[in-house]
Design a protein around this motif. Sequence first.
Motif, PDB file in Angstrom:
ATOM      1  N   ALA A   1      -2.502  21.645  -8.672  1.00 32.32           N
ATOM      2  CA  ALA A   1      -2.527  20.991  -7.366  1.00 32.32           C
ATOM      3  C   ALA A   1      -3.690  20.005  -7.286  1.00 32.32           C
ATOM      4  N   VAL A   2      -3.384  18.786  -6.951  1.00 28.46           N
ATOM      5  CA  VAL A   2      -4.432  17.797  -6.699  1.00 28.46           C
ATOM      6  C   VAL A   2      -4.125  17.080  -5.384  1.00 28.46           C
ATOM      7  N   ASN A   3      -5.162  16.691  -4.705  1.00 35.39           N
ATOM      8  CA  ASN A   3      -5.027  16.148  -3.353  1.00 35.39           C
ATOM      9  C   ASN A   3      -4.107  14.941  -3.263  1.00 35.39           C
ATOM     10  N   TYR A   4      -4.188  14.085  -4.277  1.00 32.71           N
ATOM     11  CA  TYR A   4      -3.463  12.821  -4.152  1.00 32.71           C
ATOM     12  C   TYR A   4      -1.983  12.951  -4.512  1.00 32.71           C
ATOM     13  N   LEU A   5      -1.534  14.175  -4.884  1.00 32.66           N
ATOM     14  CA  LEU A   5      -0.124  14.327  -5.246  1.00 32.66           C
ATOM     15  C   LEU A   5       0.639  15.352  -4.392  1.00 32.66           C
ATOM     16  N   THR A   6      -0.041  15.999  -3.444  1.00 27.44           N
ATOM     17  CA  THR A   6       0.673  17.015  -2.658  1.00 27.44           C
ATOM     18  C   THR A   6       1.748  16.354  -1.788  1.00 27.44           C
ATOM     19  N   LEU A   7       2.861  17.048  -1.667  1.00 27.78           N
ATOM     20  CA  LEU A   7       3.969  16.500  -0.888  1.00 27.78           C
ATOM     21  C   LEU A   7       3.698  16.666   0.605  1.00 27.78           C
ATOM     22  N   HIS A   8       4.147  15.681   1.385  1.00 26.70           N
ATOM     23  CA  HIS A   8       4.024  15.729   2.836  1.00 26.70           C
ATOM     24  C   HIS A   8       5.346  16.173   3.457  1.00 26.70           C
ATOM     25  N   GLU A   9       5.293  16.391   4.773  1.00 27.71           N
ATOM     26  CA  GLU A   9       6.507  16.852   5.458  1.00 27.71           C
ATOM     27  C   GLU A   9       7.478  15.699   5.695  1.00 27.71           C
ATOM     28  N   ARG A  10       6.948  14.503   5.906  1.00 25.76           N
ATOM     29  CA  ARG A  10       7.785  13.357   6.230  1.00 25.76           C
ATOM     30  C   ARG A  10       7.247  12.119   5.540  1.00 25.76           C
ATOM     31  N   GLY A  11       8.051  11.060   5.589  1.00 25.88           N
ATOM     32  CA  GLY A  11       7.609   9.801   4.999  1.00 25.88           C
ATOM     33  C   GLY A  11       7.876   9.773   3.502  1.00 25.88           C
ATOM     34  N   LEU A  12       7.421   8.727   2.853  1.00 29.31           N
ATOM     35  CA  LEU A  12       7.671   8.533   1.419  1.00 29.31           C
ATOM     36  C   LEU A  12       7.134   9.687   0.578  1.00 29.31           C
ATOM     37  N   SER A  13       6.061  10.324   1.035  1.00 30.32           N
ATOM     38  CA  SER A  13       5.447  11.398   0.258  1.00 30.32           C
ATOM     39  C   SER A  13       6.128  12.742   0.443  1.00 30.32           C
ATOM     40  N   ALA A  14       7.213  12.749   1.199  1.00 28.97           N
ATOM     41  CA  ALA A  14       8.026  13.970   1.273  1.00 28.97           C
ATOM     42  C   ALA A  14       8.969  13.956   0.078  1.00 28.97           C
ATOM     43  N   GLY A  15      10.082  14.681   0.175  1.00 25.21           N
ATOM     44  CA  GLY A  15      11.056  14.628  -0.919  1.00 25.21           C
ATOM     45  C   GLY A  15      11.099  15.909  -1.708  1.00 25.21           C
ATOM     46  N   PRO A  16      11.975  15.930  -2.728  1.00 28.08           N
ATOM     47  CA  PRO A  16      12.183  17.156  -3.494  1.00 28.08           C
ATOM     48  C   PRO A  16      10.988  17.475  -4.382  1.00 28.08           C
ATOM     49  N   GLU A  17      11.079  18.593  -5.056  1.00 24.50           N
ATOM     50  CA  GLU A  17       9.998  19.025  -5.939  1.00 24.50           C
ATOM     51  C   GLU A  17       9.637  17.923  -6.934  1.00 24.50           C
ATOM     52  N   ALA A  18       8.361  17.703  -7.092  1.00 22.12           N
ATOM     53  CA  ALA A  18       7.897  16.615  -7.954  1.00 22.12           C
ATOM     54  C   ALA A  18       8.158  16.943  -9.423  1.00 22.12           C
ATOM     55  N   PHE A  19       8.679  15.958 -10.166  1.00 24.21           N
ATOM     56  CA  PHE A  19       8.934  16.182 -11.587  1.00 24.21           C
ATOM     57  C   PHE A  19       7.637  16.249 -12.387  1.00 24.21           C
ATOM     58  N   ASN A  20       6.576  15.638 -11.875  1.00 21.94           N
ATOM     59  CA  ASN A  20       5.327  15.704 -12.622  1.00 21.94           C
ATOM     60  C   ASN A  20       4.763  17.133 -12.643  1.00 21.94           C
TER      61      ASN A  20
END
Length: 490
Positions: free
Chosen positions: A332-351
């Motif tokens: 877990a790093v701060n700049y990659l955590t998923l948000h609830e809405r907006g572009l930073s939401a979405g499915p589980e990150a492939f990275n």
Amino acid sequence: MKKEALLTEEKTLDPQDWSTLNELGHRMLDDLFYYLETTRQRPVYTKPPANVLASMNQPLPETPEGTTAVYEDFFANVLPYNINNIHPRFWAWVQGGGSPFGMLADMLASGMNANVSLGDSMPMYVEKQVLNWSKEMMGFPSTASGLLLSGASLANITALIVARHHANHEIKTKGLQAVQGPLTIYGSSETHNCVVKGVEVIGIGSDNFRKVPVDADYRIDVEALRRMIVEDRAAGCQPFCIVGNAGTVNTGAIDPLDELAALAKEFNLWLHVDGAFGAIPKLLPEFAGALNGLELADSLSFDFHKWMYVNYEAACVLIRDPQLHREAFTSAVNYLTLHERGLSAGPEAFNNLGMELSRGFKALKIWMLLKQNGLETYRTLIRQNLQQAQYLAELIQQHPELELLAPVPLNIVCFRYNAGNCSAEKLNKGNKELLMRLHEQGIAAPSYTVLNDKYAIRAAITNHRSKFSDFELLVNEVIRIGKEVFNSKF
Ligand SMILES: *Cc1c(COP(=O)(O)O)cnc(C)c1O
């Protein structure tokens, strides 16, 4: 500075004149379609001449050359000297031939320039769709996890990292010092070298890759494997993983995967299956027996760019336990955590599922090609290649100057020219010479391997452009060149 002054100086890589690039783009399309349509008319191999090689010694460009000039350079100096796995008589190593629609799909993916890592965008869902289809193709449960990668080499290493995590969760933070005694891993002596490389890279060490002997059909000796595991345990080693082969690179041998699955279960070991090309016939009901147990593996690697004919690069790893997969790679790093809405939401990150953060949109070409062709087309093409392998083996057996060097359980045929009364050494040297002449004359491109100290000409048939007559030509030309070689000093 005034805003108007700034604006006039602003630069971009987009064209000033879109219509000129549009025209060049259409010319490129025409050229590439023509190139693919006429591939059969050209030699399978053309040695890049000296002036062409010299064209790759240009100074680092300081000033713009212009799009048309750059394209002309490509057209003259790169395109004609391809590895040419698009040719109908290319059977070297194990390489697929791609397809024209795949080329277009790559263009679309590149135009979108999608980085398929995280975020609320459709490319993420396209990859998920491809992964779900992959699970279904291979008989994996829908709950399994997976990732697209550049090739089976990277897919294998990704699986090995999860296997290592399964062996001991502390390795992730403490390193291999967390383990008492060396971790040991098992695979047949025919296991692909990329697996051994992976074992080295992830710190297990290739001395701890136990090469299990094979039977006359190049399949792993399961009883020998069992003895090795028991002995290693008694000696204080930590057996953690068995690697099964669905289609060895040398001869296409398929290990008894169901027996390996049972053994892995008995000893609580991870079973990884390297199915780079040999997992693909899982699509054929007639391979249900030979590939039985593939669906029981903890992880499976296979290539789309080999026997599914998808344009390079495209491979897949499937991991049965999604939680373990995630744990092995997530930090877990701060700049990659998923948000609830907006572009930073979405499915589980492939990275969170592999080493790569930035990832291209490989999924698009796979998605488009599977939809374009449907599984029924792939079944037909795979069966065609399997029949061609049998046909080639028959032709070899019909000709007394040729010798079949291994059984043909899949799509790989190993043989040599052997008209008798030649020393083992001379046979090896002569067949190597024969193969080089076959390439140099631009006729056909099988490759080679060594089986029981015998140099073998090896045809791996993952080519949707090959015709049965191409194999007749191969056999006739091998005999012609073989006579030439063995009647001369070489
Ligand atoms: C080709 C191959 C690999 C490596 O796959 P890449 O896609 O080239 O990385 C691994 N195992 C087997 C059996 C192969 O044939």
